[in-house]
Design an enzyme around this catalytic site. Structure first.
Site, PDB file in Angstrom:
ATOM      1  N   HIS A 153      -7.646   0.988  -6.130  1.00  0.00           N
ATOM      2  CA  HIS A 153      -7.772   0.076  -4.978  1.00  0.00           C
ATOM      3  C   HIS A 153      -8.467  -1.207  -5.454  1.00  0.00           C
ATOM      4  CE1 HIS A 153      -7.783  -1.315  -0.992  1.00  0.00           C
ATOM      5  NE2 HIS A 153      -8.669  -0.523  -0.427  1.00  0.00           N
ATOM      6  N   ASP A 179     -17.580   6.805  -0.735  1.00  0.00           N
ATOM      7  CA  ASP A 179     -16.326   6.690   0.022  1.00  0.00           C
ATOM      8  C   ASP A 179     -16.079   8.038   0.690  1.00  0.00           C
ATOM      9  OD1 ASP A 179     -13.864   5.843   1.006  1.00  0.00           O
ATOM     10  OD2 ASP A 179     -12.814   5.992  -0.922  1.00  0.00           O
ATOM     11  N   GLN A 198     -10.168  -3.962  -3.020  1.00  0.00           N
ATOM     12  CA  GLN A 198     -11.453  -3.542  -2.474  1.00  0.00           C
ATOM     13  C   GLN A 198     -12.591  -3.894  -3.429  1.00  0.00           C
ATOM     14  OE1 GLN A 198     -12.232  -1.964   0.575  1.00  0.00           O
ATOM     15  NE2 GLN A 198     -14.222  -2.666  -0.138  1.00  0.00           N
ATOM     16  N   ARG A 207       0.885  -1.179   0.000  1.00  0.00           N
ATOM     17  CA  ARG A 207       0.000   0.000   0.000  1.00  0.00           C
ATOM     18  C   ARG A 207       0.912   1.216   0.000  1.00  0.00           C
ATOM     19  NH1 ARG A 207      -5.182   1.387   3.724  1.00  0.00           N
ATOM     20  NH2 ARG A 207      -6.022  -0.010   2.121  1.00  0.00           N
ATOM     21  N   ARG A 236     -13.180  -8.822   1.977  1.00  0.00           N
ATOM     22  CA  ARG A 236     -11.786  -8.510   1.653  1.00  0.00           C
ATOM     23  C   ARG A 236     -10.937  -9.765   1.883  1.00  0.00           C
ATOM     24  NH1 ARG A 236      -9.940  -3.320   1.828  1.00  0.00           N
ATOM     25  NH2 ARG A 236      -8.082  -4.275   0.945  1.00  0.00           N
ATOM     26  N   CYS A 264     -16.297   1.226   1.219  1.00  0.00           N
ATOM     27  CA  CYS A 264     -15.091   0.427   1.499  1.00  0.00           C
ATOM     28  C   CYS A 264     -14.676   0.508   2.960  1.00  0.00           C
ATOM     29  CB  CYS A 264     -13.957   0.871   0.593  1.00  0.00           C
ATOM     30  SG  CYS A 264     -13.447   2.590   0.844  1.00  0.00           S
TER      31      CYS A 264
HETATM   32  N1   CP Z   1     -11.121  -0.386   2.839  1.00  0.00           N
HETATM   33  C1   CP Z   1      -9.823  -0.402   3.217  1.00  0.00           C
HETATM   34  O1   CP Z   1      -8.907  -0.597   2.420  1.00  0.00           O
HETATM   35  O2   CP Z   1      -9.644  -0.206   4.551  1.00  0.00           O
HETATM   36  P1   CP Z   1      -8.254   0.015   5.300  1.00  0.00           P
HETATM   37  O3   CP Z   1      -7.727   1.358   4.875  1.00  0.00           O
HETATM   38  O4   CP Z   1      -8.602  -0.042   6.750  1.00  0.00           O
HETATM   39  O5   CP Z   1      -7.297  -1.072   4.886  1.00  0.00           O
HETATM   40  N1  NVA Z   2     -10.241   6.615  -0.759  1.00  0.00           N
HETATM   41  C1  NVA Z   2      -9.751   6.151   0.513  1.00  0.00           C
HETATM   42  C2  NVA Z   2      -9.901   4.682   0.619  1.00  0.00           C
HETATM   43  C3  NVA Z   2      -9.480   4.096   1.937  1.00  0.00           C
HETATM   44  C4  NVA Z   2      -9.609   2.607   1.991  1.00  0.00           C
HETATM   45  C5  NVA Z   2      -8.307   6.582   0.703  1.00  0.00           C
HETATM   46  O1  NVA Z   2      -7.518   6.441  -0.232  1.00  0.00           O
HETATM   47  O2  NVA Z   2      -7.998   7.085   1.786  1.00  0.00           O
END
Ligand code: CP
Ligand code: NVA
Length: 318
Positions: A144, A235, A147, A117, A304, A276
């Site tokens: 992502h 989101d 997700q 990530r 997930r 998400c």
């Molecule tokens: N939805 C998601 O990716 O959550 P986290 O940021 O907690 O991993």
């Molecule tokens: N759009 C959000 C998703 C988190 C899972 C971010 O990137 O912070």
């Protein structure tokens, strides 16, 4: 749907939904569902009957915070018999002068699979280019995909095939929205985006989905957009890569795109609601919707785990 065998899936990166062949995506979803069913009712820590990751070491690298991605990957690997190490970008030499390419080469000597990530997509792509082991995108500023694999699994568990359905995204055209657009093209559903023009999804991704045959609609009026929706998704209004200094401006732009009961009323009576998570209750979504009859957000979070287990098997061809 046939399972993918080692011969046709040797060492594949899972970088994005539009970069993964549609029949492979379908096989991943089907395998996730089978694996979920096979361990239904078991304590979370009990191993699966099959142990396809036995003897495998998986590095989980986080340059941004995470609850779901961190825990679901870690638990998923363990259920399949593998081992994990969770690494924070800040504790590694990433960004301290050593190139991503060299980091990828080094990690490939220690581990069998890398999930990362990160912020800039270029880090993910460089990691994938130089790693000798599969690399999985655990979120970048741009996309992502894990997700959205969970979201497809969740929709289909509740309502059957997503092909031909109307999905509505209300809010910021962000990284999660981008992967949903990719999925529209690959799984054959239509997507209506509703949000302010300044936060539209990337034109390139809209083009890709249209080229794949999906109807992609941009509608500024959220109530018109949500009419007849099978699925409504939103989101956070401020993503991890967005500067906090833009928070107030973004909230002002996005306020009218909140998912609330009034919006859900114009969707189909059996429409689902997804997010998400993490959610900011009473901002992008009300608690009434989050905890209401349309919401499947906690199934989505659970999925997930199941979706990523199938993604990891696909990557390793096991
Ligand atoms: N939805 C998601 O990716 O959550 P986290 O940021 O907690 O991993
Ligand atoms: N759009 C959000 C998703 C988190 C899972 C971010 O990137 O912070």
């Amino acid at each position: 749907m046939p399972h993918l065998t080692k011969s046709d899936t040797t060492m594949q990166h899972f970088l994005d939904i539009h970069k993964t062949p549609a029949d492979h995506l379908r096989a991943i979803i089907d395998q996730a569902r089978e694996m979920k069913t096979a361990r239904a009712g078991r304590p979370r820590g009990m191993p699966d009957d099959d142990q396809p990751l036995a003897g495998r070491m998986v590095a989980l690298i986080f340059e941004k915070p995470s609850t779901r991605t961190r825990v679901s990957f870690d638990v998923g690997v363990r259920q399949m018999g593998g081992q994990t190490m969770v690494l924070s970008g800040a504790d590694m030499q990433l960004g301290h002068g050593e190139t991503i390419a060299d980091t990828a080469r080094v990690l490939s000597r220690y581990v069998d699979l890398i999930m990362i990530r990160t912020f800039d997509e270029s880090v993910l792509l460089e990691m994938a280019e130089y790693a000798d082991v599969p690399v999985i995108n655990g979120l970048t500023d741009r996309t992502h995909p894990c997700q959205i694999m969970a979201d497809i699994l969740t929709y289909e568990e509740h309502r059957g095939p997503i092909k031909g359905k109307k999905v509505v995204w209300s809010g910021d055209g962000n990284n999660v929205c981008a992967s949903l657009l990719h999925a529209a093209g690959q799984f054959g559903f239509d997507l209506t985006f509703t949000g302010p023009m300044q936060l539209d999804p990337e034109g390139e991704f809209i083009g890709l989905a249209r080229k794949a045959g999906s109807t992609i609609t941009i509608e500024r009026d959220p109530h018109k957009a949500a009419e007849g929706a099978d699925l409504v998704v939103t989101d956070t209004w401020v993503s991890m890569h967005d500067s906090q200094s833009t928070k107030e401006r973004r909230h002002n732009m996005l306020r009218s795109y909140q998912v609330n009961d009034k919006l859900m009323e114009v969707a189909k009576p059996d429409a689902l609601f997804m997010h998400c998570l993490p959610a900011h209750r009473e901002e992008e979504v009300t608690s009434a919707v989050m905890d209401g009859p349309h919401s499947v957000v906690f199934d989505e979070a659970e999925n997930r785990l199941h979706a990523q287990k199938a993604v990891m098997r696909w990557c390793l061809g096991v």
